[in-house]
Design a protein around this motif. Structure first.
Motif, PDB file in Angstrom:
ATOM      1  N   ARG A   1      59.965 -27.094  64.879  1.00 21.24           N
ATOM      2  CA  ARG A   1      59.557 -25.912  64.119  1.00 21.24           C
ATOM      3  C   ARG A   1      60.098 -24.652  64.783  1.00 21.24           C
ATOM      4  NH1 ARG A   1      55.637 -22.006  63.926  1.00 21.24           N
ATOM      5  NH2 ARG A   1      54.776 -21.503  61.857  1.00 21.24           N
ATOM      6  N   ASP A   2      60.062 -24.620  66.109  1.00 16.58           N
ATOM      7  CA  ASP A   2      60.528 -23.437  66.841  1.00 16.58           C
ATOM      8  C   ASP A   2      62.013 -23.183  66.616  1.00 16.58           C
ATOM      9  OD1 ASP A   2      58.005 -23.074  67.815  1.00 16.58           O
ATOM     10  OD2 ASP A   2      58.402 -24.009  69.766  1.00 16.58           O
ATOM     11  N   LYS A   3      62.773 -24.257  66.425  1.00 17.68           N
ATOM     12  CA  LYS A   3      64.218 -24.123  66.231  1.00 17.68           C
ATOM     13  C   LYS A   3      64.523 -23.327  64.965  1.00 17.68           C
ATOM     14  CE  LYS A   3      68.380 -26.996  66.587  1.00 17.68           C
ATOM     15  NZ  LYS A   3      68.876 -28.382  66.733  1.00 17.68           N
ATOM     16  N   VAL A   4      63.680 -23.514  63.961  1.00 20.35           N
ATOM     17  CA  VAL A   4      63.849 -22.764  62.716  1.00 20.35           C
ATOM     18  C   VAL A   4      63.207 -21.386  62.820  1.00 20.35           C
ATOM     19  CG1 VAL A   4      63.254 -22.692  60.261  1.00 20.35           C
ATOM     20  CG2 VAL A   4      64.001 -24.840  61.298  1.00 20.35           C
ATOM     21  N   MET A   5      61.969 -21.341  63.279  1.00 17.72           N
ATOM     22  CA  MET A   5      61.227 -20.084  63.267  1.00 17.72           C
ATOM     23  C   MET A   5      61.856 -19.022  64.173  1.00 17.72           C
ATOM     24  SD  MET A   5      59.180 -20.873  60.983  1.00 17.72           S
ATOM     25  CE  MET A   5      58.444 -19.251  60.924  1.00 17.72           C
ATOM     26  N   SER A   6      62.536 -19.451  65.238  1.00 20.79           N
ATOM     27  CA  SER A   6      63.184 -18.480  66.123  1.00 20.79           C
ATOM     28  C   SER A   6      64.349 -17.784  65.436  1.00 20.79           C
ATOM     29  CB  SER A   6      63.682 -19.174  67.398  1.00 20.79           C
ATOM     30  OG  SER A   6      64.714 -20.099  67.092  1.00 20.79           O
ATOM     31  N   ARG A   7      64.786 -18.326  64.307  1.00 18.00           N
ATOM     32  CA  ARG A   7      65.905 -17.746  63.571  1.00 18.00           C
ATOM     33  C   ARG A   7      65.439 -16.974  62.333  1.00 18.00           C
ATOM     34  NH1 ARG A   7      67.732 -22.194  66.284  1.00 18.00           N
ATOM     35  NH2 ARG A   7      69.959 -22.322  66.788  1.00 18.00           N
ATOM     36  N   MET A   8      64.147 -16.721  62.243  1.00 21.33           N
ATOM     37  CA  MET A   8      63.600 -15.982  61.115  1.00 21.33           C
ATOM     38  C   MET A   8      63.133 -14.603  61.576  1.00 21.33           C
ATOM     39  SD  MET A   8      64.040 -18.347  58.875  1.00 21.33           S
ATOM     40  CE  MET A   8      63.246 -17.577  57.470  1.00 21.33           C
ATOM     41  N   SER A   9      63.229 -13.632  60.686  1.00 22.10           N
ATOM     42  CA  SER A   9      62.806 -12.271  61.002  1.00 22.10           C
ATOM     43  C   SER A   9      61.328 -12.230  61.381  1.00 22.10           C
ATOM     44  CB  SER A   9      63.042 -11.363  59.795  1.00 22.10           C
ATOM     45  OG  SER A   9      62.388 -10.124  59.961  1.00 22.10           O
ATOM     46  N   GLU A  10      61.009 -11.453  62.379  1.00 18.65           N
ATOM     47  CA  GLU A  10      59.621 -11.297  62.802  1.00 18.65           C
ATOM     48  C   GLU A  10      58.867 -10.323  61.904  1.00 18.65           C
ATOM     49  OE1 GLU A  10      59.636 -10.149  66.870  1.00 18.65           O
ATOM     50  OE2 GLU A  10      60.458 -12.075  67.589  1.00 18.65           O
TER      51      GLU A  10
ATOM     52  N   VAL B   1      57.198 -19.486  52.153  1.00 16.55           N
ATOM     53  CA  VAL B   1      56.882 -20.879  52.470  1.00 16.55           C
ATOM     54  C   VAL B   1      58.179 -21.587  52.850  1.00 16.55           C
ATOM     55  CG1 VAL B   1      55.906 -23.046  51.649  1.00 16.55           C
ATOM     56  CG2 VAL B   1      54.928 -20.864  50.876  1.00 16.55           C
ATOM     57  N   ILE B   2      58.249 -22.043  54.102  1.00 17.93           N
ATOM     58  CA  ILE B   2      59.461 -22.679  54.624  1.00 17.93           C
ATOM     59  C   ILE B   2      59.272 -24.197  54.659  1.00 17.93           C
ATOM     60  CG2 ILE B   2      61.037 -22.848  56.574  1.00 17.93           C
ATOM     61  CD1 ILE B   2      60.209 -20.084  57.424  1.00 17.93           C
TER      62      ILE B   2
ATOM     63  N   GLU C   1      68.094 -10.347  55.234  1.00 20.79           N
ATOM     64  CA  GLU C   1      67.169  -9.656  56.131  1.00 20.79           C
ATOM     65  C   GLU C   1      66.125 -10.605  56.699  1.00 20.79           C
ATOM     66  OE1 GLU C   1      65.391  -6.391  54.103  1.00 20.79           O
ATOM     67  OE2 GLU C   1      67.183  -5.117  54.224  1.00 20.79           O
ATOM     68  N   VAL C   2      65.823 -11.664  55.956  1.00 22.26           N
ATOM     69  CA  VAL C   2      64.801 -12.627  56.386  1.00 22.26           C
ATOM     70  C   VAL C   2      65.354 -13.563  57.465  1.00 22.26           C
ATOM     71  CG1 VAL C   2      63.308 -14.526  55.627  1.00 22.26           C
ATOM     72  CG2 VAL C   2      63.623 -12.519  54.159  1.00 22.26           C
ATOM     73  N   VAL C   3      66.618 -13.938  57.311  1.00 23.89           N
ATOM     74  CA  VAL C   3      67.226 -14.899  58.231  1.00 23.89           C
ATOM     75  C   VAL C   3      67.866 -14.185  59.402  1.00 23.89           C
ATOM     76  CG1 VAL C   3      68.914 -16.750  58.468  1.00 23.89           C
ATOM     77  CG2 VAL C   3      67.658 -16.481  56.330  1.00 23.89           C
ATOM     78  N   ASN C   4      67.513 -14.598  60.589  1.00 27.46           N
ATOM     79  CA  ASN C   4      68.046 -14.009  61.813  1.00 27.46           C
ATOM     80  C   ASN C   4      68.837 -15.085  62.548  1.00 27.46           C
ATOM     81  OD1 ASN C   4      68.190 -11.706  63.245  1.00 27.46           O
ATOM     82  ND2 ASN C   4      66.239 -11.893  64.276  1.00 27.46           N
ATOM     83  N   TYR C   5      69.750 -15.726  61.846  1.00 33.72           N
ATOM     84  CA  TYR C   5      70.431 -16.903  62.385  1.00 33.72           C
ATOM     85  C   TYR C   5      71.370 -16.546  63.531  1.00 33.72           C
ATOM     86  CZ  TYR C   5      72.955 -21.249  62.759  1.00 33.72           C
ATOM     87  OH  TYR C   5      73.493 -22.416  63.243  1.00 33.72           O
ATOM     88  N   TYR C   6      71.439 -17.451  64.478  1.00 37.61           N
ATOM     89  CA  TYR C   6      72.419 -17.319  65.557  1.00 37.61           C
ATOM     90  C   TYR C   6      72.821 -18.728  65.996  1.00 37.61           C
ATOM     91  CZ  TYR C   6      68.498 -18.649  68.516  1.00 37.61           C
ATOM     92  OH  TYR C   6      67.422 -19.326  69.066  1.00 37.61           O
TER      93      TYR C   6
END
Length: 275
Positions: free
Chosen positions: A173-182, A164-165, A267-272
């Protein structure tokens, strides 16, 4: 709990509630004026009023402890580097939410000792809820509905459970979700101020929050004390510790608030970083 710490916790609690209740009256009556700071972030007469209430109370009851606040000029590092402890306050965390009338704003007060949060107090006026912690003593919530110790939500399956984010109402929302593991499944919970999202994670109503954008040390000091006391953590997006009173600038890096530490958040966070 040492008497000195217990006394200081009570002082911080009273200051936060005193300011919060006055701010709520101002908010309810819409009796304030909003301005734009140099960085275009909003500030209101209610922020300044809350700052005055808090600083006056702290100075009256703990006159030997210096204060840093978002809404005042703070000393240069050459002066404050010699402080063994100090109050760190954000009179209204979530001024945008205050102006937008969502109710999702809070009063933050932390005591920083040896460059790390020792006491954290966050008061949410809309819910008449007080969250507080002392390092090494656990964290608690007091509200008309419930009072007692709090804890992050424990995952039954840290590798697969839905995360739960908590997402800012005014952040894409996309700004955050694009940085999360699929590889994970997510639910989102829209909320306001940084500290309120941290409190919801601390009491198990959310699991994760990513802050992308400018914040100050006063946005995380109280929250960090509370979250780390309940089994969570607050780190930069590079998974480094946040610093307090160790740089001339008082801004934070982009950061993460994470719940259950049995989850491998790296592993959950795919930050860039964006170009």
């Amino acid at each position: 709990m040492p008497d000195d710490v217990g006394k200081l916790l009570e002082i911080a609690q009273q200051a936060a509630k005193k300011a919060g209740k006055v701010v709520w009256e101002v908010y309810d009556a819409e009796d304030y004026v909003a301005y734009a700071k140099d960085d275009d972030s909003p500030v209101t007469t209610a922020d300044y009023l809350a700052n005055e209430i808090i600083t006056s109370y702290l100075q009256e009851h703990a006159p030997d402890i210096p204060i840093m606040s978002e809404e005042q000029d703070n000393p240069d590092l050459t002066i404050r580097a010699h402080w063994p402890r100090y109050w760190l306050i954000d009179p209204i965390d979530g001024t945008q939410e205050f102006v937008a009338r969502s109710g999702d704003f809070a009063v933050n007060i932390a005591l920083i000792e040896d460059n790390q949060p020792k006491i954290g107090v966050i008061y949410w006026p809309a819910g008449d809820s007080l969250y507080y912690a002392v390092r090494g003593q656990g964290a608690f919530k007091s509200s008309p509905q419930e009072s007692g110790p709090i804890h992050v939500r424990s995952f039954d399956n840290p590798k697969e459970d839905v995360v739960v984010i908590a997402i800012s109402r005014r952040q894409s929302r996309d700004k955050v979700m694009s940085r999360m593991s699929e590889q994970r499944i997510y639910q989102t919970l829209p909320l306001g101020s940084c500290s309120l999202k941290a409190c919801f994670i601390a009491e198990g109503k959310a699991d994760f929050f990513m802050r992308i954008g400018q914040t100050g040390e006063w946005d995380t000091g109280a929250a960090q004390c509370i979250v780390t006391e309940v089994g969570g953590d607050i780190l930069s997006v590079d998974f480094e510790r946040l610093s307090y009173n160790q740089r001339n600038i008082l801004t934070n890096p982009n950061f993460l608030v994470m719940g259950d530490q049995n989850v491998n958040w790296q592993e959950v966070v795919n930050y860039y970083e964006e170009d």
